[in-house]
Design a protein around this motif. Structure first.
Motif, PDB file in Angstrom:
ATOM      1  N   THR A 186      27.494  -6.573   0.584  1.00 48.82           N
ATOM      2  CA  THR A 186      28.560  -7.598   1.106  1.00 48.82           C
ATOM      3  C   THR A 186      28.794  -8.758   0.081  1.00 48.82           C
ATOM      4  O   THR A 186      29.961  -9.155  -0.072  1.00 48.82           O
ATOM      5  CB  THR A 186      27.658  -8.141   2.253  1.00 48.82           C
ATOM      6  OG1 THR A 186      27.336  -7.305   3.146  1.00 48.82           O
ATOM      7  CG2 THR A 186      28.324  -9.615   2.808  1.00 48.82           C
ATOM      8  N   ALA A 187      27.919  -8.782  -1.084  1.00 46.67           N
ATOM      9  CA  ALA A 187      28.162  -9.845  -2.077  1.00 46.67           C
ATOM     10  C   ALA A 187      28.825  -8.959  -3.023  1.00 46.67           C
ATOM     11  O   ALA A 187      29.293  -9.659  -4.227  1.00 46.67           O
ATOM     12  CB  ALA A 187      26.834 -10.246  -2.391  1.00 46.67           C
ATOM     13  N   ALA A 188      29.288  -7.639  -2.983  1.00 47.05           N
ATOM     14  CA  ALA A 188      29.941  -6.850  -4.452  1.00 47.05           C
ATOM     15  C   ALA A 188      31.313  -7.586  -4.476  1.00 47.05           C
ATOM     16  O   ALA A 188      31.944  -8.198  -3.739  1.00 47.05           O
ATOM     17  CB  ALA A 188      29.799  -5.448  -4.003  1.00 47.05           C
ATOM     18  N   CYS A 189      31.529  -7.428  -5.783  1.00 42.18           N
ATOM     19  CA  CYS A 189      32.820  -7.811  -6.249  1.00 42.18           C
ATOM     20  C   CYS A 189      33.543  -6.549  -6.850  1.00 42.18           C
ATOM     21  O   CYS A 189      32.991  -5.537  -7.054  1.00 42.18           O
ATOM     22  CB  CYS A 189      32.958  -8.992  -7.393  1.00 42.18           C
ATOM     23  SG  CYS A 189      32.097  -8.623  -8.544  1.00 42.18           S
ATOM     24  N   THR A 190      34.785  -7.003  -6.876  1.00 41.60           N
ATOM     25  CA  THR A 190      35.659  -5.878  -7.749  1.00 41.60           C
ATOM     26  C   THR A 190      36.219  -6.549  -8.931  1.00 41.60           C
ATOM     27  O   THR A 190      37.320  -7.280  -8.994  1.00 41.60           O
ATOM     28  CB  THR A 190      36.641  -5.578  -6.794  1.00 41.60           C
ATOM     29  OG1 THR A 190      36.105  -4.792  -5.511  1.00 41.60           O
ATOM     30  CG2 THR A 190      37.538  -4.216  -7.476  1.00 41.60           C
ATOM     31  N   LEU A 191      35.964  -5.783 -10.177  1.00 39.01           N
ATOM     32  CA  LEU A 191      36.270  -6.382 -11.407  1.00 39.01           C
ATOM     33  C   LEU A 191      37.734  -5.661 -11.623  1.00 39.01           C
ATOM     34  O   LEU A 191      38.067  -4.762 -11.052  1.00 39.01           O
ATOM     35  CB  LEU A 191      35.449  -6.048 -12.555  1.00 39.01           C
ATOM     36  CG  LEU A 191      34.036  -6.668 -12.238  1.00 39.01           C
ATOM     37  CD1 LEU A 191      32.877  -6.006 -13.313  1.00 39.01           C
ATOM     38  CD2 LEU A 191      33.960  -8.160 -12.303  1.00 39.01           C
ATOM     39  N   GLY A 192      38.391  -6.296 -12.723  1.00 43.60           N
ATOM     40  CA  GLY A 192      39.409  -5.832 -13.062  1.00 43.60           C
ATOM     41  C   GLY A 192      40.792  -6.527 -12.410  1.00 43.60           C
ATOM     42  O   GLY A 192      40.659  -7.079 -11.375  1.00 43.60           O
ATOM     43  N   PRO A 193      41.890  -6.569 -12.831  1.00 46.78           N
ATOM     44  CA  PRO A 193      43.228  -7.183 -12.402  1.00 46.78           C
ATOM     45  C   PRO A 193      43.434  -6.403 -11.166  1.00 46.78           C
ATOM     46  O   PRO A 193      43.546  -5.181 -11.176  1.00 46.78           O
ATOM     47  CB  PRO A 193      44.085  -7.260 -13.494  1.00 46.78           C
ATOM     48  CG  PRO A 193      43.940  -5.993 -14.487  1.00 46.78           C
ATOM     49  CD  PRO A 193      42.329  -5.952 -14.574  1.00 46.78           C
ATOM     50  N   ASP A 194      44.097  -7.270 -10.178  1.00 47.24           N
ATOM     51  CA  ASP A 194      44.752  -6.741  -8.873  1.00 47.24           C
ATOM     52  C   ASP A 194      46.068  -6.316  -9.424  1.00 47.24           C
ATOM     53  O   ASP A 194      46.624  -7.041 -10.299  1.00 47.24           O
ATOM     54  CB  ASP A 194      44.356  -7.615  -7.894  1.00 47.24           C
ATOM     55  CG  ASP A 194      43.144  -8.008  -7.219  1.00 47.24           C
ATOM     56  OD1 ASP A 194      42.519  -6.927  -7.413  1.00 47.24           O
ATOM     57  OD2 ASP A 194      42.832  -9.052  -6.734  1.00 47.24           O
ATOM     58  N   TYR A 195      46.376  -5.059  -8.958  1.00 48.08           N
ATOM     59  CA  TYR A 195      47.924  -4.576  -9.228  1.00 48.08           C
ATOM     60  C   TYR A 195      48.964  -5.458  -8.708  1.00 48.08           C
ATOM     61  O   TYR A 195      48.879  -5.915  -7.360  1.00 48.08           O
ATOM     62  CB  TYR A 195      48.016  -3.201  -8.763  1.00 48.08           C
ATOM     63  CG  TYR A 195      49.497  -2.638  -9.193  1.00 48.08           C
ATOM     64  CD1 TYR A 195      49.919  -2.496 -10.616  1.00 48.08           C
ATOM     65  CD2 TYR A 195      50.330  -2.446  -8.273  1.00 48.08           C
ATOM     66  CE1 TYR A 195      51.016  -1.975 -10.712  1.00 48.08           C
ATOM     67  CE2 TYR A 195      51.359  -1.815  -8.344  1.00 48.08           C
ATOM     68  CZ  TYR A 195      51.775  -1.701  -9.863  1.00 48.08           C
ATOM     69  OH  TYR A 195      53.098  -1.069 -10.124  1.00 48.08           O
ATOM     70  N   GLN A 196      49.802  -5.795  -9.420  1.00 48.41           N
ATOM     71  CA  GLN A 196      51.009  -6.686  -8.727  1.00 48.41           C
ATOM     72  C   GLN A 196      52.424  -5.735  -9.169  1.00 48.41           C
ATOM     73  O   GLN A 196      52.581  -5.397 -10.426  1.00 48.41           O
ATOM     74  CB  GLN A 196      50.999  -7.835  -9.736  1.00 48.41           C
ATOM     75  CG  GLN A 196      50.126  -8.765  -9.249  1.00 48.41           C
ATOM     76  CD  GLN A 196      50.046  -9.238  -7.981  1.00 48.41           C
ATOM     77  OE1 GLN A 196      51.109  -9.246  -6.961  1.00 48.41           O
ATOM     78  NE2 GLN A 196      48.720  -9.461  -7.324  1.00 48.41           N
ATOM     79  N   PRO A 197      52.978  -5.081  -8.356  1.00 53.64           N
ATOM     80  CA  PRO A 197      53.986  -4.326  -8.220  1.00 53.64           C
ATOM     81  C   PRO A 197      55.330  -4.925  -9.351  1.00 53.64           C
ATOM     82  O   PRO A 197      55.265  -6.204  -8.924  1.00 53.64           O
ATOM     83  CB  PRO A 197      54.644  -3.934  -7.036  1.00 53.64           C
ATOM     84  CG  PRO A 197      53.450  -4.269  -6.154  1.00 53.64           C
ATOM     85  CD  PRO A 197      52.742  -5.212  -6.552  1.00 53.64           C
ATOM     86  N   PRO A 198      55.957  -4.622 -10.094  1.00 57.35           N
ATOM     87  CA  PRO A 198      57.079  -4.833 -11.000  1.00 57.35           C
ATOM     88  C   PRO A 198      58.066  -5.578 -10.098  1.00 57.35           C
ATOM     89  O   PRO A 198      58.513  -4.862  -8.826  1.00 57.35           O
ATOM     90  CB  PRO A 198      57.555  -3.916 -11.955  1.00 57.35           C
ATOM     91  CG  PRO A 198      57.119  -2.643 -11.098  1.00 57.35           C
ATOM     92  CD  PRO A 198      55.928  -2.830 -10.262  1.00 57.35           C
ATOM     93  N   ALA A 199      58.597  -6.504 -10.656  1.00 58.33           N
ATOM     94  CA  ALA A 199      59.799  -7.095  -9.931  1.00 58.33           C
ATOM     95  C   ALA A 199      60.903  -6.088 -10.042  1.00 58.33           C
ATOM     96  O   ALA A 199      61.190  -5.454 -11.178  1.00 58.33           O
ATOM     97  CB  ALA A 199      60.050  -8.660 -10.401  1.00 58.33           C
ATOM     98  N   ALA A 200      61.944  -6.315  -9.119  1.00 50.23           N
ATOM     99  CA  ALA A 200      63.060  -5.483  -8.822  1.00 50.23           C
ATOM    100  C   ALA A 200      63.990  -5.906 -10.031  1.00 50.23           C
ATOM    101  O   ALA A 200      65.004  -6.568  -9.840  1.00 50.23           O
ATOM    102  CB  ALA A 200      63.666  -5.338  -7.964  1.00 50.23           C
ATOM    103  N   ASP A 201      63.906  -5.733 -11.509  1.00 53.77           N
ATOM    104  CA  ASP A 201      64.521  -6.036 -12.523  1.00 53.77           C
ATOM    105  C   ASP A 201      66.019  -5.352 -12.699  1.00 53.77           C
ATOM    106  O   ASP A 201      65.842  -4.518 -13.417  1.00 53.77           O
ATOM    107  CB  ASP A 201      63.805  -6.129 -13.589  1.00 53.77           C
ATOM    108  CG  ASP A 201      64.330  -6.879 -14.901  1.00 53.77           C
ATOM    109  OD1 ASP A 201      65.557  -7.526 -14.705  1.00 53.77           O
ATOM    110  OD2 ASP A 201      64.087  -6.648 -16.167  1.00 53.77           O
ATOM    111  N   ALA A 202      67.063  -5.423 -11.818  1.00 57.11           N
ATOM    112  CA  ALA A 202      68.097  -4.694 -11.968  1.00 57.11           C
ATOM    113  C   ALA A 202      69.268  -5.896 -11.910  1.00 57.11           C
ATOM    114  O   ALA A 202      69.396  -6.586 -11.265  1.00 57.11           O
ATOM    115  CB  ALA A 202      68.003  -3.533 -10.769  1.00 57.11           C
ATOM    116  N   PRO A 203      70.298  -5.306 -12.649  1.00 58.24           N
ATOM    117  CA  PRO A 203      71.429  -6.112 -12.549  1.00 58.24           C
ATOM    118  C   PRO A 203      72.247  -6.172 -11.227  1.00 58.24           C
ATOM    119  O   PRO A 203      71.852  -5.174 -10.273  1.00 58.24           O
ATOM    120  CB  PRO A 203      72.458  -5.585 -13.704  1.00 58.24           C
ATOM    121  CG  PRO A 203      72.152  -4.209 -13.924  1.00 58.24           C
ATOM    122  CD  PRO A 203      70.633  -4.138 -13.570  1.00 58.24           C
ATOM    123  N   ALA A 204      72.815  -7.049 -10.550  1.00 58.00           N
ATOM    124  CA  ALA A 204      73.742  -7.030  -9.330  1.00 58.00           C
ATOM    125  C   ALA A 204      74.692  -5.982  -9.366  1.00 58.00           C
ATOM    126  O   ALA A 204      74.969  -5.593  -8.571  1.00 58.00           O
ATOM    127  CB  ALA A 204      74.381  -8.471  -9.230  1.00 58.00           C
TER     128      ALA A 204
END
Length: 500
Positions: free
Chosen positions: A26-44
């Motif tokens: 119950t008290a356990a934690c999860t180390l490391g960065p949580d994943y964040q999907p990349p932004a849709a970096d695309a031209p219009a």
């Protein structure tokens, strides 16, 4: 209850340890960065040059944004043989079968990672005869028998999320494998379409070359007849012979190209060349240009192309591996339980007083490792950054391929129209030159020049027609079309849902 079937409930201490384990989880934690999907970096929109090219294409060819057209682009060519070959590639291509095995392997690795969440239990039995010297361990020495039947259970608690991150990475690897297979389907079908169009183009050029041989033979025969009656010189006859042989020399090279394209198609379908000879060796019509071309925005390409989606899933997997390496630097808590029967008399092995047990937690952790574990974290971080850069490059490459295909198609379309006008003029010039030569109003050099120009024009038009089809297929591939064809045929199971 008889002595032969004893019942031994877990001791109070074991129950206490189980409760402690529940609290620890119950008290356990999860180390490391949580994943964040990349932004849709695309031209219009596409670049100005490409937009202009698209407008030129749209002025001559209907543009369609229907995803179904993109998904099954080969049907737009209206060629039943190509449709059959597509089905053969999806079903029989060996590279696709290898990719399916990689998906199965990734799923098995995920099962291995998930198994670490659960206790492991193993049984043990032994029959030994021992001899101890007098005085050893305070005994009188002698020989004795030992019989053992028991079990060993252990459970490592995932206090710092190493196992959870491993499962997260394994899930992402499965999805990346599925997307890689889709990307391979997309590439294989584009390669098939290109090879098939090239084959039909070369076969058409063989027909043109044979026609040029016939015309050259006709010119040579006419010149020979004139030579016999003194109306042509020996030089003109030799030139006619040379023209004829030059036209004949084109045929072996074209035959080689046709055979090689057919062999490549056979390999794509997972068969030998002999297996597809009956389907491909008979010359068919050139692959016609589709009346409809696809169109997509850059943001739609990012969502549609499986190689981009695979690169994004690889990013997720490498990000999770940072947590795995971080968790390895922290202590591990394991719960152990050993129980079993031990007796020198095998007949009394299962009696109650032969049962023994040992239960308790084990806490272990690194004290000094020369920086190995810390270096493992840095390695994982570097791999995650590599995956991020690879993703970015994959996106940029996809945009380049779309823009290249649009510009190439537009320019080839203009070139093709010019070549067709040149062909019409060359045909007219040859007709006039031959008529005048028969009437004695033109010299032989004029006929030879007209024949050469016409032969060159016909071959150039055939090659340009193929180039247009090739650029169209390149555009379909660049926009991410075709991989949906293999979704229902993979032996690796139903594809997982694509990442959001």
């Amino acid at each position: 209850m008889s002595a032969s079937t004893p019942h031994f409930p877990l001791p109070r201490r074991a129950r206490l340890l189980a409760a402690t384990a529940a609290l620890a989880l119950t008290a356990a934690c999860t180390l490391g960065p949580d994943y964040q999907p990349p932004a849709a970096d695309a031209p219009a929109a596409w670049s100005a040059t490409t937009t202009q090219a698209t407008a030129q294409v749209a002025g001559k060819t209907q543009v369609n944004t229907d995803a179904t057209v993109l998904a099954h682009w080969w049907t737009e060519f209206r060629d039943p043989t190509l449709d059959k070959l597509v089905a053969d590639v999806v079903a029989g291509n060996l590279d696709l079968k290898v990719a399916e095995q990689r998906i199965l392997s990734a799923r098995a690795q995920r099962q291995q990672a998930a198994a670490a969440q659960y206790p492991s239990v193993k049984g043990e039995s032994a029959a030994m005869r021992n001899r101890l010297p007098p005085g050893a361990t305070g005994s009188l020495g002698g020989t004795s028998n030992i019989f053992l039947a028991g079990f060993d259970a252990s459970w490592e608690l995932d206090l710092f999320g190493g196992t959870r991150r491993s499962i997260e990475a394994a899930d992402a690897n499965i999805q990346a494998g599925i997307e890689n297979r889709r990307s391979l389907v997309m590439s294989m079908l584009a390669e098939l379409g290109t090879d098939y169009a090239a084959l039909r183009s070369v076969q058409a050029r063989i027909v043109i070359a044979n026609e040029n041989v016939r015309l050259s033979q006709e010119t040579r025969d006419l010149t020979a007849a004139k030579y016999k009656v003194g109306l042509a010189t020996e030089l003109q006859l030799a030139e006619a012979d040379g023209q004829l042989e030059q036209q004949k020399a084109v045929l072996p090279s074209l035959a080689t190209q046709a055979a090689q394209r057919a062999h490549a198609i056979a390999t794509l379908t997972g068969r030998t060349p002999a297996d597809v000879d009956s389907l491909l060796t008979t010359a068919g019509p050139e692959v016609p240009l589709p009346p409809v071309l696809p169109a997509s925005l850059p943001s739609e390409v990012v969502r549609a192309r499986p190689d981009i989606r695979a690169a994004e899933r690889t990013m997720a997997a490498t990000n999770a591996q940072i947590g795995v390496k971080e968790a390895a630097r922290f202590p591990k808590l394991s719960l152990g339980l050993i129980g079993g029967f031990l007796n020198p008399d095998i007949g009394k092995l299962l009696q109650g007083d032969s049962f023994g047990w040992s239960v308790g937690p084990t806490l272990s952790g690194p004290i000094y490792d020369g920086g190995r574990l810390k270096a493992g974290v840095k390695d994982a971080e570097a791999q995650a950054e590599e995956a991020r850069l690879t993703y970015r490059k994959t996106v940029l490459t996809a945009f380049q391929e779309v823009e290249d295909a649009l510009v190439a198609y537009s320019n080839e379309r203009q070139r093709n129209e010019t070549l067709h006008r040149a062909l019409a003029a060359a045909q007219l010039a040859q007709d006039r030159a031959r008529s005048q030569y028969r009437a004695g109003l033109a010299d032989f050099l004029t006929v030879l020049d007209a024949d050469r120009t016409l032969a060159t024009s016909k071959d150039a038009v055939a090659q340009s027609d193929y180039a247009l089809v090739q650029q169209t297929i390149a555009l379909y591939k660049a926009l991410g079309g075709g991989w949906q064809a293999g979704e229902t045929t993979t032996a690796a199971g139903a594809p997982d849902a694509p990442p959001a």
